[in-house]
Write an enzyme that holds these catalytic residues in place. Structure first.
Site, PDB file in Angstrom:
ATOM      1  N   THR A 186     -72.308  -9.246   0.645  1.00  0.00           N
ATOM      2  CA  THR A 186     -70.904  -9.651   0.483  1.00  0.00           C
ATOM      3  C   THR A 186     -70.087  -8.364   0.482  1.00  0.00           C
ATOM      4  OG1 THR A 186     -71.006  -9.504  -1.911  1.00  0.00           O
ATOM      5  CG2 THR A 186     -71.524 -11.639  -0.946  1.00  0.00           C
ATOM      6  N   GLU A 331     -72.173 -16.072   1.742  1.00  0.00           N
ATOM      7  CA  GLU A 331     -73.191 -16.939   1.146  1.00  0.00           C
ATOM      8  C   GLU A 331     -73.395 -18.227   1.933  1.00  0.00           C
ATOM      9  OE1 GLU A 331     -70.822 -15.321  -0.442  1.00  0.00           O
ATOM     10  OE2 GLU A 331     -71.436 -14.662  -2.435  1.00  0.00           O
ATOM     11  N   LYS A 438     -51.735 -17.904 -13.702  1.00  0.00           N
ATOM     12  CA  LYS A 438     -51.632 -18.939 -14.732  1.00  0.00           C
ATOM     13  C   LYS A 438     -50.351 -18.751 -15.510  1.00  0.00           C
ATOM     14  CE  LYS A 438     -55.356 -21.492 -16.675  1.00  0.00           C
ATOM     15  NZ  LYS A 438     -56.456 -21.578 -17.578  1.00  0.00           N
ATOM     16  N   TRP A 443     -51.415 -23.652 -13.144  1.00  0.00           N
ATOM     17  CA  TRP A 443     -51.809 -22.792 -12.030  1.00  0.00           C
ATOM     18  C   TRP A 443     -50.725 -22.716 -10.962  1.00  0.00           C
ATOM     19  CZ3 TRP A 443     -57.510 -24.549 -10.692  1.00  0.00           C
ATOM     20  CH2 TRP A 443     -58.365 -24.046 -11.683  1.00  0.00           C
TER      21      TRP A 443
HETATM   22  P1  ADP Z   1     -66.092 -11.291  -0.029  1.00  0.00           P
HETATM   23  O1  ADP Z   1     -66.287 -12.435  -0.977  1.00  0.00           O
HETATM   24  O2  ADP Z   1     -66.830 -10.095  -0.462  1.00  0.00           O
HETATM   25  O3  ADP Z   1     -64.660 -11.047   0.371  1.00  0.00           O
HETATM   26  P2  ADP Z   1     -66.692 -12.994   2.182  1.00  0.00           P
HETATM   27  O4  ADP Z   1     -66.345 -12.527   3.540  1.00  0.00           O
HETATM   28  O5  ADP Z   1     -67.924 -13.749   2.012  1.00  0.00           O
HETATM   29  O6  ADP Z   1     -66.764 -11.717   1.313  1.00  0.00           O
HETATM   30  O7  ADP Z   1     -65.449 -13.793   1.617  1.00  0.00           O
HETATM   31  C1  ADP Z   1     -65.462 -15.144   1.297  1.00  0.00           C
HETATM   32  C2  ADP Z   1     -64.145 -15.532   0.693  1.00  0.00           C
HETATM   33  O8  ADP Z   1     -63.077 -15.318   1.607  1.00  0.00           O
HETATM   34  C3  ADP Z   1     -64.032 -16.993   0.344  1.00  0.00           C
HETATM   35  O9  ADP Z   1     -64.658 -17.284  -0.877  1.00  0.00           O
HETATM   36  C4  ADP Z   1     -62.525 -17.202   0.316  1.00  0.00           C
HETATM   37  O10 ADP Z   1     -61.970 -16.792  -0.915  1.00  0.00           O
HETATM   38  C5  ADP Z   1     -62.042 -16.255   1.379  1.00  0.00           C
HETATM   39  N1  ADP Z   1     -61.778 -17.013   2.615  1.00  0.00           N
HETATM   40  C6  ADP Z   1     -62.545 -17.117   3.712  1.00  0.00           C
HETATM   41  N2  ADP Z   1     -61.964 -17.868   4.653  1.00  0.00           N
HETATM   42  C7  ADP Z   1     -60.776 -18.274   4.147  1.00  0.00           C
HETATM   43  C8  ADP Z   1     -59.694 -19.091   4.627  1.00  0.00           C
HETATM   44  N3  ADP Z   1     -59.705 -19.629   5.836  1.00  0.00           N
HETATM   45  N4  ADP Z   1     -58.652 -19.297   3.785  1.00  0.00           N
HETATM   46  C9  ADP Z   1     -58.610 -18.754   2.558  1.00  0.00           C
HETATM   47  N5  ADP Z   1     -59.583 -17.973   2.058  1.00  0.00           N
HETATM   48  C10 ADP Z   1     -60.655 -17.734   2.841  1.00  0.00           C
END
Ligand code: ADP
Length: 541
Positions: A186, A331, A438, A443
């Site tokens: 990640t 993940e 918050k 929220w």
């Molecule tokens: P990291 O968590 O380290 O940034 P990832 O690339 O796995 O790495 O990121 C996943 C996260 O990115 C998701 O849990 C979400 O918060 C955000 N995310 C991915 N795609 C979208 C989207 N289309 N809209 C909003 N958030 C997104």
């Protein structure tokens, strides 16, 4: 009673075998680090991947061992994808945009045995080579002609020489489909990087699902240019799915600026691309400034962070390019949902369709999701109730690499995102749980506020964070960068929210900055902004 059908394990090498036999003449085009354009076919790719598999064997890489890459999107990286995984070792794609200390930590944690890298990254690798204790071989992904005359790395190997020393007589081994195929960490936007170890089975199932018409809708008639890097969750699976459907592949190499991308889109007849919103901003401003059109591109996948509706409208209304908004995570291999309308939604008025498409979309078969409240009870799919988003499925992580504790909650993976789900099954991320604002116990969704701010013509990028507030605990603070030459006052920015959002959601203040910090995968680093501005609203002095 047991079914009586063939046992064909799901293997990454079968994708390549299929591409070679059924789409052998299809092109793979790459802009190389060396500067020129390289083209060959899937048949050439398959041949060289077999040679490379032998070369890795000759270096002593054993099944299960990790081979790291630090590389742009290009044909040599693709060869590594197939050669390493196909032969039973594990491809570990490292993100070169990470801080070097983090890179070293990740490569050591993964126990990479071999590190293959593009020439761009030679200075980084030279600087850290002696800290990479586990790496036995450093391979520069180039030919003899482009090798440096000397290097701080002892015994630096040349990719093309390793390849040339082998013939292509190699049979891909039969593997248990649960064998690990690749490893991706990640990006560490929130906390320490964690390794996700994909299997051949999870990769193949993700590949099949991602290509479906209501997913990315890929076919052998497409020309696909993944802007999303091959070190960012396997370029969202495109190096696999393109082979599966026999699409032409175009790799941009290091040229990710708007001008270089646009040139490739046009010269290679690209029909589909994919990347994070920040990349498209660069492309759109180039196309706008030059008064250009896309002559072949008809859709683009945007994900990784929320795609601002204003960007979608620009793509669709001005350029006739369909935006496919997707949500995913490392993940999840990564695809979790895709925003493609259902039949009944096609009849909706334009504004309503737009609103549906601005959401992150619905799950393909293979991913199940739910939202829960603080007590763990499932919330209704009414498009209003927001809760923690949990998922499960055949390409969702079960355990992190090298960590004992299970991340799962009652067999579901908590995503760390807060979302609503509507009656059509469209999921809408309102926030990451760590980014939620918050205010007085309620929220406020920062993504909604950012989307509105980014619809203002003067705004280049906007981040909304929680700032501490004496009365409400937290209130939204908007941080904005303006487009070159644009002017905007605090009042005009705040007035722009009027009528677009509940009044109490309106940010309390606006801070104009030169740049918003971006992480290694192009996402806004809100924790850095919080560190800097979280006391902004508190009475000073
Ligand atoms: P990291 O968590 O380290 O940034 P990832 O690339 O796995 O790495 O990121 C996943 C996260 O990115 C998701 O849990 C979400 O918060 C955000 N995310 C991915 N795609 C979208 C989207 N289309 N809209 C909003 N958030 C997104």
């Amino acid at each position: 009673m047991i079914g009586q059908m063939m046992q064909q394990p799901l293997q990454v090498s079968s994708l390549l075998r299929h591409a070679e036999r059924h789409h052998g003449e299809q092109w793979v085009v790459s802009r190389r680090v060396e500067g020129d354009i390289h083209r060959y076919t899937y048949r050439d790719l398959a041949r060289r991947a077999r040679q490379l598999a032998k070369a890795m064997g000759a270096l002593g890489v054993l099944p299960g061992q990790r081979v790291g890459t630090l590389a742009w999107n290009g044909y040599r990286h693709l060869e590594l994808y197939y050669a390493v995984s196909g032969s039973g070792a594990v491809l570990h794609t490292l993100n070169p945009r990470l801080h070097v200390d983090q890179l070293v930590w990740i490569a050591e944690h993964a126990q990479d045995q071999v590190l293959c890298f593009d020439k761009t990254f030679l200075p980084i690798v030279e600087a850290v080579a002696d800290r990479l204790k586990g790496v036995r071989h450093f391979v520069l992904m180039t030919d003899r002609e482009h090798m440096p005359s000397e290097s701080a790395i002892p015994h630096l190997l040349c990719y093309e020489e390793l390849m040339a020393a082998q013939d292509d007589h190699f049979e891909w081994p039969a593997l248990d489909e649960n064998t690990a195929s690749s490893l991706c960490y990640t990006s560490g936007t929130t906390g320490n990087p964690k390794g996700v170890l994909y299997s051949h089975r999870s990769t193949l199932l993700h590949t099949l699902a991602s290509a479906l018409p209501d997913s990315l809708n890929l076919s052998g008639r497409d020309t696909i240019l993944p802007v999303v890097p091959m070190f960012h969750v396997n370029a969202w699976g495109l190096p696999y799915s393109a082979c599966m459907v026999g699409a032409k592949l175009v790799f941009p190499g290091p040229g990710l600026d708007g001008k270089s991308l646009y040139e490739l889109f046009e010269s290679e007849g690209v029909t589909l691309s994919a990347g994070v919103p920040t990349v498209w901003q660069g492309l759109l401003s180039h196309v706008q400034a030059q008064g250009l059109r896309f002559s072949t591109m008809n859709r683009t996948v945007i994900g990784g962070s929320a795609c601002p509706p204003s960007m979608m409208e620009m793509f669709e209304d001005t350029y006739g390019v369909q935006v496919i908004h997707a949500w995913g995570m490392t993940e999840l291999s990564p695809i979790g949902t895709v925003g493609v309308l259902k039949a009944e939604q096609l009849a909706w008025p334009k504004e309503q369709r737009r609103a549906a498409l601005a959401k992150q979309g619905r799950s393909p078969f293979g991913i199940d999701m739910k939202i829960i409240d603080a007590q763990g009870d499932e919330l209704p799919w009414d498009g209003k109730s927001a809760g923690d988003l949990l998922v499960r499925g055949a390409w969702v992580v079960e355990r992190y690499f090298g960590l004992d504790a299970s991340p799962l909650e009652n067999s579901w993976f908590p995503t760390g995102d807060v979302a609503t789900i509507d009656a059509q099954g469209f999921m809408n991320i309102t926030d990451r749980s760590k980014d939620v604002i918050k205010s007085g116990g309620e929220w406020i969704g920062s993504i909604d506020l950012e989307n509105i701010a980014m619809a203002h013509p003067a705004v280049a990028m906007a981040a909304c964070i929680a700032a501490r507030h004496p009365k409400w605990d937290e209130r939204p603070l908007l941080i904005v960068t303006l487009k070159p030459g644009a002017e905007l006052s605090r009042e005009a920015m705040l007035n722009f929210f009027e009528g677009r959002i509940a009044k109490w959601w309106t940010p309390d203040d606006v801070v104009f900055v030169d740049a918003i910090p971006l992480g290694a995968t192009g996402k806004m680093l809100k924790h850095q902004l919080r560190d800097k501005f979280q006391n902004h609203l508190l009475p000073q002095g």
